[in-house]
Design a protein around this motif. Sequence first.
Motif: not given
Length: 462
Positions: A83-87, A113-114, A122-123
């Motif tokens: 989730w988020g990274r790919v989908l 951040q999470f 940085a986030a």
Amino acid sequence: MIELLEVKSLSVHAGDQCLLEPLSCTLTAARPLTILGQTGAGKSLLAQAIMGLLPQTLRVEGEVRLNGRSLLTLPMQERRALWGRVLAMLPQEPWHALDPVMRSRRQVSEVHQFVLGLEQEAADQQAELDLQHLGLADALEKIPSQLSGGMAQRVAFVAATAAGGSLLLADEPTKGLDYGRRDQVVQLLQRQLTQGALLTITHDIDVARQLGGDLIVMRRGQVMEQGEAEALLADPQSEYTRELLAADPSCWTAPKQSPQVMEPLIRVEGLSQQRGGKMLFEGLSFELCPHQITGIVGDSGCGKSTLGDLLLGNLQPQAGRVTYQRPFARHQLLKLYQDPPAAFAPGVPLQQLLKDLVRLHDLDASRIPALLERLHLNPQLLTRCSHEVSGGELQRIALLRALLMRPVLLFADEPTSRLDPMTGQQIIELLVEVARDYACAVVLVSHDPVLVDKTCHQIIRL
């Protein structure tokens, strides 16, 4: 093109009932896929099944493969890691997707951040850059309730895509937005195609047409037809698709009937109103008469709902006056809301809410069965709570509630913007009947100038 997602014979079941019949499709980079259909067609079930968000009471059959890897057999922990990274998923109603007490910068910063593991400073910096890139510099420190619908949807889009997911599922991303803001969101969706694949769920035919690519038309959990979007919309083979296209206001052919000439119910003279230091309208004058439908059209933030509050007596004008030409009960000035669930207490059976209304205003409860029949409502719906019926059914129940109180003025604030074209057309036809048969003045707010032009006897453009 690289194949990203393949769906084979995917179906969703609740016990013995099939909610989504077997469906197959392929999502590839740079080519959008759009699912078009009425509310209740099963479109969102497809997205939830792909993401792994269906309730445990529902059963999924078939295959979903991401770059050749089966998603349905993955442990939930591994699936969530995608989730988020790919989908990524952009849910309908940004107000439900965003934390109501969190500022826009932090909504996006938490993803960096999470999900991506950046330090908070940085986030925050990256979130600020992301929001500025979409023209949201003024929204950094605002909470969702301080944002327009278009701004809230853009913030939700930034949050959903901040982790770089190559596959975006957008569920009714333009629902309730005016034309300009709708087109802005479509442009954002098209940007996603430069990074990966896009699946869009919508009941808006113009959105499907703008996105292009491939199109699947669904009805009640069934695929009615699918193919290349431009060709399918130009020459639909399914009778249902033809009905769906014909329900768009641009295709309406029925002529407006002139209302009976009667003395005005409400007279508006020299009305002016500001909000936040901005002049919304100035020197506005018009009359509202029985049997008449008055249209108010304009972009979000131009003062349409504010004008409604002035007409209903909920707000005092800064200049000018609103005069009621004869006495009537306060509860006969009524509003039909844009978002049907917002008009009903959650968790209480609709039947109980109607009983409370009858008791509060000493109304005639014997009229309810006839009104149910007239509005094409199954009486069994009243045993349910508001979240257990469709948006179109709930909007008709809201109309029933208004008719029980014999309205003098019915202010319909974008009553079809969250409904599919066929259901929206039914609601507009019912409003026309209300004006005609109840000697009621109907004020119809819309961001759709074509709908207003084809429905209303007089039009106020803000």
